[in-house]
Scaffold this motif. Structure first.
Motif, PDB file in Angstrom:
ATOM      1  N   TYR A 131       0.687  -1.213   0.101  1.00 11.38           N
ATOM      2  CA  TYR A 131      -0.057   0.023  -0.052  1.00 11.38           C
ATOM      3  C   TYR A 131       0.880   1.335  -0.067  1.00 11.38           C
ATOM      4  O   TYR A 131       0.607   2.172  -0.877  1.00 11.38           O
ATOM      5  CB  TYR A 131      -0.872  -0.132   1.202  1.00 11.38           C
ATOM      6  N   TYR A 132       2.030   1.138   0.615  1.00  9.95           N
ATOM      7  CA  TYR A 132       2.859   2.413   0.997  1.00  9.95           C
ATOM      8  C   TYR A 132       3.996   2.306  -0.006  1.00  9.95           C
ATOM      9  O   TYR A 132       4.870   3.387  -0.158  1.00  9.95           O
ATOM     10  CB  TYR A 132       3.273   2.722   2.391  1.00  9.95           C
ATOM     11  N   MET A 133       4.221   1.196  -0.865  1.00 16.71           N
ATOM     12  CA  MET A 133       5.393   1.022  -1.655  1.00 16.71           C
ATOM     13  C   MET A 133       5.973   2.148  -2.471  1.00 16.71           C
ATOM     14  O   MET A 133       6.780   2.918  -2.600  1.00 16.71           O
ATOM     15  CB  MET A 133       5.324  -0.256  -2.351  1.00 16.71           C
ATOM     16  N   GLU A 134       4.630   2.798  -3.490  1.00 19.05           N
ATOM     17  CA  GLU A 134       4.836   3.695  -4.314  1.00 19.05           C
ATOM     18  C   GLU A 134       5.160   5.128  -3.619  1.00 19.05           C
ATOM     19  O   GLU A 134       5.790   5.952  -4.270  1.00 19.05           O
ATOM     20  CB  GLU A 134       3.702   3.735  -5.288  1.00 19.05           C
ATOM     21  N   ASP A 135       4.607   5.375  -2.522  1.00 18.87           N
ATOM     22  CA  ASP A 135       4.842   6.585  -1.851  1.00 18.87           C
ATOM     23  C   ASP A 135       6.261   6.684  -1.375  1.00 18.87           C
ATOM     24  O   ASP A 135       7.010   7.787  -1.480  1.00 18.87           O
ATOM     25  CB  ASP A 135       3.850   6.504  -0.445  1.00 18.87           C
ATOM     26  N   LEU A 136       6.948   5.428  -1.143  1.00 13.88           N
ATOM     27  CA  LEU A 136       8.341   5.709  -0.334  1.00 13.88           C
ATOM     28  C   LEU A 136       9.537   5.193  -1.067  1.00 13.88           C
ATOM     29  O   LEU A 136      10.585   5.586  -0.790  1.00 13.88           O
ATOM     30  CB  LEU A 136       8.300   4.878   0.662  1.00 13.88           C
ATOM     31  N   ARG A 137       9.382   4.219  -2.046  1.00 10.65           N
ATOM     32  CA  ARG A 137      10.643   3.583  -2.773  1.00 10.65           C
ATOM     33  C   ARG A 137      11.156   4.398  -3.441  1.00 10.65           C
ATOM     34  O   ARG A 137      12.513   4.071  -3.765  1.00 10.65           O
ATOM     35  CB  ARG A 137      10.051   2.148  -3.249  1.00 10.65           C
ATOM     36  N   HIS A 138      10.790   5.579  -4.000  1.00  8.98           N
ATOM     37  CA  HIS A 138      11.400   6.323  -5.150  1.00  8.98           C
ATOM     38  C   HIS A 138      12.141   7.510  -4.385  1.00  8.98           C
ATOM     39  O   HIS A 138      12.773   8.121  -4.939  1.00  8.98           O
ATOM     40  CB  HIS A 138      10.606   6.843  -6.108  1.00  8.98           C
ATOM     41  N   LEU A 139      11.988   7.822  -3.138  1.00  6.53           N
ATOM     42  CA  LEU A 139      12.589   8.987  -2.372  1.00  6.53           C
ATOM     43  C   LEU A 139      13.710   9.018  -2.217  1.00  6.53           C
ATOM     44  O   LEU A 139      14.448   7.688  -2.114  1.00  6.53           O
ATOM     45  CB  LEU A 139      11.653   8.866  -1.261  1.00  6.53           C
TER      46      LEU A 139
END
Length: 246
Positions: A131-139
């Motif tokens: 659920y939160y992967m796309e929010d965090l993985r590119h930062l």
């Protein structure tokens, strides 16, 4: 066709020589009306949003140039990672267009998340990580997200608590439980990213987790998990047995 649609079409078509010379049915705006937005390429979609290009350059050409700006994170993902200040440095993009692009990128992110929000089990670390992967993985910096749950294990809200350096995000249990108490949370989950892409817990991660767990036990707010997000991979500290329930 309404007056607004006529004006928008005129703006898009008249932006540059290339757009004018394109066959009518291949122009992005007209193609969208005729065949639907799903028929447009990324550059064509972007050109409809931009509406106008720069001097001697059509909106479509400007869109193609924008999509190649951000090196290895080019394309639509590149726009997400560019700030408004970065975008306004691009020839043909002013503050208004830059803000529009950032709003579109954020809207897309929220739409993507909303697809998974219905029925998600916050007791399942795999589901939470996805659920939160796309929010965090590119930062490129460490960010901490606090997830607050009610007595039925349902999401009350989540909040971004900290934006750290490339290597570390500074946060204290006090910040966490101020939010948790304010929102009447019964359980919490911590998530943070590792910009390296490798989600192995550090000694600092382990120490913070234990402090939060102990503070929560005293306040009656259970720390359910601390999940570290890497690049398309995640580690649940509870599942790894990094701390033991008292």
């Amino acid at each position: 066709m309404t007056n607004t649609e006529k004006k928008e079409r005129k703006s898009t078509v008249s932006a540059g020589r290339t757009m004018k010379s394109m066959p009518f049915e291949e122009r992005p705006y007209e193609k969208c009306l005729e065949k639907g937005a799903e028929s447009l390429s990324d550059a064509e979609l972007l050109s409809v949003i931009l509406r106008t290009g720069s001097c001697g350059e059509s909106a479509l050409e400007l869109a193609r140039r924008i999509l190649t700006l951000n090196g290895e994170k080019s394309g639509l993902l590149g726009i997400y990672h560019m700030s408004i200040a970065d975008l306004t440095k691009v020839r043909g993009l002013g503050t208004v267009k830059a803000a529009q692009l950032k709003c579109i990128a954020e809207l897309s992110r929220r739409i993507s998340r909303s697809r998974f929000s219905e029925g998600i089990s916050f007791q399942d670390p795999v589901a939470v990580a996805e659920y939160y992967m796309e929010d965090l993985r590119h930062l490129e910096q460490e960010v901490v997200i606090l997830v607050m749950l009610n007595s039925k294990g349902r999401l009350i809200r989540d909040v971004r608590l900290s934006l750290g350096t490339v290597r570390a995000s500074m946060i204290s249990p006090r910040e966490i439980f101020i939010e948790a108490v304010r929102n009447q949370a019964v359980g919490i989950i911590l998530l943070h990213n590792h910009p390296s892409g490798i989600p192995d817990p550090s000694e600092e991660d382990i120490r913070l987790t234990e402090r939060v767990r102990l503070c929560g036990a005293m306040l009656g707010i259970e720390l359910l998990d601390h999940i570290i997000i890497g690049d398309c991979q995640a580690v649940s500290m509870r599942e790894q047995g990094i701390w033991q329930d008292s």
